[in-house]
Design a protein around this motif. Structure first.
Motif, mmCIF file in Angstrom:
data_model
loop_
_atom_site.group_PDB
_atom_site.id
_atom_site.type_symbol
_atom_site.label_atom_id
_atom_site.label_comp_id
_atom_site.label_asym_id
_atom_site.label_seq_id
_atom_site.Cartn_x
_atom_site.Cartn_y
_atom_site.Cartn_z
ATOM 1 N N ALA A 65 0.842 -1.204 0.000
ATOM 2 C CA ALA A 65 0.000 0.000 0.000
ATOM 3 C C ALA A 65 0.876 1.253 0.000
ATOM 4 N N ALA A 66 1.903 1.279 0.849
ATOM 5 C CA ALA A 66 2.796 2.440 0.938
ATOM 6 C C ALA A 66 3.508 2.677 -0.392
ATOM 7 N N ALA A 67 3.905 1.593 -1.059
ATOM 8 C CA ALA A 67 4.576 1.728 -2.353
ATOM 9 C C ALA A 67 3.673 2.360 -3.405
ATOM 10 N N HIS A 68 2.365 2.321 -3.168
ATOM 11 C CA HIS A 68 1.401 2.914 -4.103
ATOM 12 C C HIS A 68 0.741 4.168 -3.538
ATOM 13 N N THR A 71 -1.763 5.102 2.911
ATOM 14 C CA THR A 71 -1.388 5.080 4.316
ATOM 15 C C THR A 71 -2.458 4.340 5.104
ATOM 16 N N LEU A 72 -2.013 3.494 6.033
ATOM 17 C CA LEU A 72 -2.963 2.768 6.869
ATOM 18 C C LEU A 72 -3.717 3.752 7.752
ATOM 19 N N GLU A 73 -5.051 3.730 7.656
ATOM 20 C CA GLU A 73 -5.887 4.602 8.484
ATOM 21 C C GLU A 73 -6.408 3.858 9.706
ATOM 22 N N LYS A 90 -7.506 -12.745 11.530
ATOM 23 C CA LYS A 90 -7.886 -12.015 10.324
ATOM 24 C C LYS A 90 -7.878 -10.535 10.634
ATOM 25 N N HIS A 91 -8.016 -9.726 9.598
ATOM 26 C CA HIS A 91 -8.009 -8.282 9.813
ATOM 27 C C HIS A 91 -8.804 -7.579 8.716
ATOM 28 N N VAL A 92 -9.272 -6.410 9.056
ATOM 29 C CA VAL A 92 -9.884 -5.496 8.107
ATOM 30 C C VAL A 92 -9.030 -4.240 8.178
ATOM 31 N N SER A 93 -8.418 -3.878 7.058
ATOM 32 C CA SER A 93 -7.527 -2.726 7.019
ATOM 33 C C SER A 93 -8.079 -1.685 6.073
ATOM 34 N N VAL A 94 -8.036 -0.423 6.484
ATOM 35 C CA VAL A 94 -8.531 0.697 5.689
ATOM 36 C C VAL A 94 -7.345 1.604 5.400
ATOM 37 N N TYR A 95 -7.149 1.909 4.125
ATOM 38 C CA TYR A 95 -6.046 2.770 3.689
ATOM 39 C C TYR A 95 -6.602 4.030 3.058
ATOM 40 N N THR A 96 -5.847 5.113 3.151
ATOM 41 C CA THR A 96 -6.225 6.384 2.499
ATOM 42 C C THR A 96 -5.066 6.860 1.649
ATOM 43 N N ARG A 97 -5.401 7.721 0.716
ATOM 44 C CA ARG A 97 -4.373 8.291 -0.174
ATOM 45 C C ARG A 97 -3.973 9.644 0.323
#
Length: 97
Positions: A65-68, A71-73, A90-97
Motif C-alpha cells: 500500500a505504501a509503495a502505491h 497510508t494505513l488509516e 484475520k483483519h480489516v484494514s482501511v487505507y487512504t491516499r
C-alpha cells in the motif's frame, strides 16, 4: 515445524433448486489457499468455480500500500471493528491516499 494441509467443505448457501458448497484446501506452509465453489442444481450439470489465494501478512500488505501512495488509516480484527491484536487470525484494514 511444518503445519499440515487442512481441507474443509461447508454449505455456502441454499438456493430454491439446489445448494452452493465451498470446498477449501489450506496449505499454511506454502502460504496458499485453494478453493472451489461448487454449484449443485437439480437437472443441471455440476458447476465449479475455482480460486487461488496467497497469504500475506498485514506488514506485507502495508508495504505494498505504501509503495502505491496509501497510508494505513485503521485496522480491526473483524467487520464489527473489534480490536486488532498481534494474534488476530484475520483483519480489516482501511487505507487512504
Amino acid at each position: 515445524g511444518v503445519l499440515p494441509e487442512q481441507s474443509d467443505v461447508v454449505v455456502k448457501r441454499w438456493v430454491p433448486d439446489g445448494v452452493v458448497l465451498f470446498a477449501a484446501s489450506n496449505a499454511p506452509e506454502d502460504r496458499r489457499f485453494d478453493y472451489q465453489e461448487i454449484i449443485l442444481r437439480h437437472g443441471e450439470p455440476v458447476r465449479l468455480h475455482p480460486g487461488h489465494m496467497r497469504y500475506m501478512w498485514p506488514s506485507e500488505i502495508d508495504a505494498l500500500a505504501a509503495a502505491h501512495g496509501l497510508t494505513l488509516e485503521s485496522r480491526w480484527a473483524d467487520w464489527e471493528r473489534g480490536p486488532y491484536q498481534p494474534d488476530s487470525r484475520k483483519h480489516v484494514s482501511v487505507y487512504t491516499r
